[in-house]
Design a protein around this motif. Sequence first.
Motif, mmCIF file in Angstrom:
data_model
loop_
_atom_site.group_PDB
_atom_site.id
_atom_site.type_symbol
_atom_site.label_atom_id
_atom_site.label_comp_id
_atom_site.label_asym_id
_atom_site.label_seq_id
_atom_site.Cartn_x
_atom_site.Cartn_y
_atom_site.Cartn_z
ATOM 1 N N GLU A 1 0.808 -1.226 0.067
ATOM 2 C CA GLU A 1 -0.132 0.137 0.081
ATOM 3 C C GLU A 1 0.839 1.335 -0.017
ATOM 4 N N THR A 2 1.982 0.995 0.669
ATOM 5 C CA THR A 2 2.708 2.404 0.782
ATOM 6 C C THR A 2 4.056 2.392 -0.580
ATOM 7 N N GLY A 3 3.895 1.407 -1.093
ATOM 8 C CA GLY A 3 4.778 1.199 -2.241
ATOM 9 C C GLY A 3 4.623 2.159 -3.457
ATOM 10 N N GLU A 4 5.452 2.129 -4.420
ATOM 11 C CA GLU A 4 5.077 3.201 -5.612
ATOM 12 C C GLU A 4 4.737 2.374 -6.774
ATOM 13 N N SER A 5 3.474 1.616 -6.377
ATOM 14 C CA SER A 5 3.190 0.994 -7.719
ATOM 15 C C SER A 5 2.476 1.852 -8.645
ATOM 16 N N CYS A 6 2.782 1.776 -9.940
ATOM 17 C CA CYS A 6 1.866 2.523 -11.011
ATOM 18 C C CYS A 6 0.521 2.105 -11.491
ATOM 19 N N PHE A 7 0.244 0.851 -10.750
ATOM 20 C CA PHE A 7 -1.204 0.227 -10.949
ATOM 21 C C PHE A 7 -1.979 0.283 -9.742
ATOM 22 N N THR A 8 -3.373 0.855 -10.101
ATOM 23 C CA THR A 8 -4.293 1.059 -8.798
ATOM 24 C C THR A 8 -5.641 0.723 -9.387
ATOM 25 N N LYS A 9 -6.629 0.514 -8.767
ATOM 26 C CA LYS A 9 -8.088 0.290 -9.087
ATOM 27 C C LYS A 9 -8.613 1.542 -9.824
ATOM 28 N N GLU A 10 -7.892 2.740 -9.661
ATOM 29 C CA GLU A 10 -8.311 4.043 -10.382
ATOM 30 C C GLU A 10 -7.683 3.874 -11.751
ATOM 31 N N SER A 11 -6.581 3.449 -11.930
ATOM 32 C CA SER A 11 -5.812 3.225 -12.999
ATOM 33 C C SER A 11 -6.590 2.552 -14.251
ATOM 34 N N VAL B 1 -2.012 -7.389 -10.016
ATOM 35 C CA VAL B 1 -0.593 -6.700 -9.949
ATOM 36 C C VAL B 1 0.411 -7.259 -9.209
ATOM 37 N N TYR B 2 1.394 -7.771 -9.956
ATOM 38 C CA TYR B 2 2.429 -8.535 -9.508
ATOM 39 C C TYR B 2 3.826 -7.769 -9.295
ATOM 40 N N GLN B 3 4.867 -8.366 -8.540
ATOM 41 C CA GLN B 3 6.056 -7.647 -8.452
ATOM 42 C C GLN B 3 7.083 -8.814 -8.918
ATOM 43 N N TYR B 4 7.752 -8.472 -9.680
ATOM 44 C CA TYR B 4 8.772 -9.353 -10.374
ATOM 45 C C TYR B 4 10.166 -8.613 -10.689
ATOM 46 N N ARG B 5 11.232 -8.946 -9.749
ATOM 47 C CA ARG B 5 12.539 -8.003 -9.639
ATOM 48 C C ARG B 5 12.347 -6.601 -9.231
ATOM 49 N N ASP B 6 11.582 -6.626 -8.136
ATOM 50 C CA ASP B 6 11.452 -5.200 -7.947
ATOM 51 C C ASP B 6 10.644 -4.179 -8.683
ATOM 52 N N THR C 1 -1.378 -7.571 -5.534
ATOM 53 C CA THR C 1 -3.074 -7.729 -5.257
ATOM 54 C C THR C 1 -3.968 -7.738 -6.416
ATOM 55 N N VAL C 2 -5.105 -7.984 -6.347
ATOM 56 C CA VAL C 2 -6.207 -8.248 -7.293
ATOM 57 C C VAL C 2 -6.912 -6.991 -7.522
ATOM 58 N N LEU C 3 -6.967 -6.400 -8.599
ATOM 59 C CA LEU C 3 -7.652 -5.203 -8.800
ATOM 60 C C LEU C 3 -9.093 -5.390 -9.240
ATOM 61 N N LEU C 4 -9.074 -6.766 -9.973
ATOM 62 C CA LEU C 4 -10.551 -6.909 -10.630
ATOM 63 C C LEU C 4 -10.577 -8.389 -10.768
ATOM 64 N N GLU C 5 -11.928 -8.974 -10.318
ATOM 65 C CA GLU C 5 -11.952 -10.306 -10.830
ATOM 66 C C GLU C 5 -13.524 -10.493 -11.158
ATOM 67 N N ALA C 6 -13.898 -10.802 -12.366
ATOM 68 C CA ALA C 6 -15.035 -10.680 -13.112
ATOM 69 C C ALA C 6 -15.306 -11.852 -13.928
ATOM 70 N N LYS C 7 -16.557 -12.107 -14.395
ATOM 71 C CA LYS C 7 -16.882 -12.949 -15.327
ATOM 72 C C LYS C 7 -17.859 -12.364 -16.573
ATOM 73 N N TYR C 8 -17.285 -12.371 -17.855
ATOM 74 C CA TYR C 8 -18.147 -11.846 -18.744
ATOM 75 C C TYR C 8 -18.652 -12.539 -19.981
#
Length: 134
Positions: free
Chosen positions: A42-52, A78-83, A127-134
């Motif tokens: 949550e405090t990290g600098e991820s460029c991916f959020t639910k808002e994005s 969102v995954y973290q791979y090699r920082d 984290t998982v930003l979205l889980e749905a079935k279409y």
Amino acid sequence: MKALGLFEIWRNALIIRPVAFIKIALLLIGASCTETEIKEFETGESCFTKESLETEPWIKDQLAFFQVPKQGPLRVAVYQYRDKYYLAFENPSLSSPMSYIFNCDGKTIGEVSIHYNEFYGQNKLMTVLLEAKY
């Protein structure tokens, strides 16, 4: 009979209670690790959020591709791979899953020379930003 009663009391005091305290301590330690990992993300600098998912044009385009009827289940994670952080659009019917995992610049892992098996073998789900079935 009294001897048996005293034996039970000592057994309870010396064996069962310490085991219970150890179990409680392990549960508390396990719970604190999970909270720490979540707080770090949550405090990290991820460029991916639910808002994005709603604001970033290239992410909205990718999401729209999966939101057509009868496309099936979708998980956006969102995954973290090699920082570094990566956004994955995961659908079990994909023919080329490498095409739907992106870095913060919007490049696929294939474009940045990361093999799919290596990515999923060494990543960490943040984290998982979205889980749905279409």
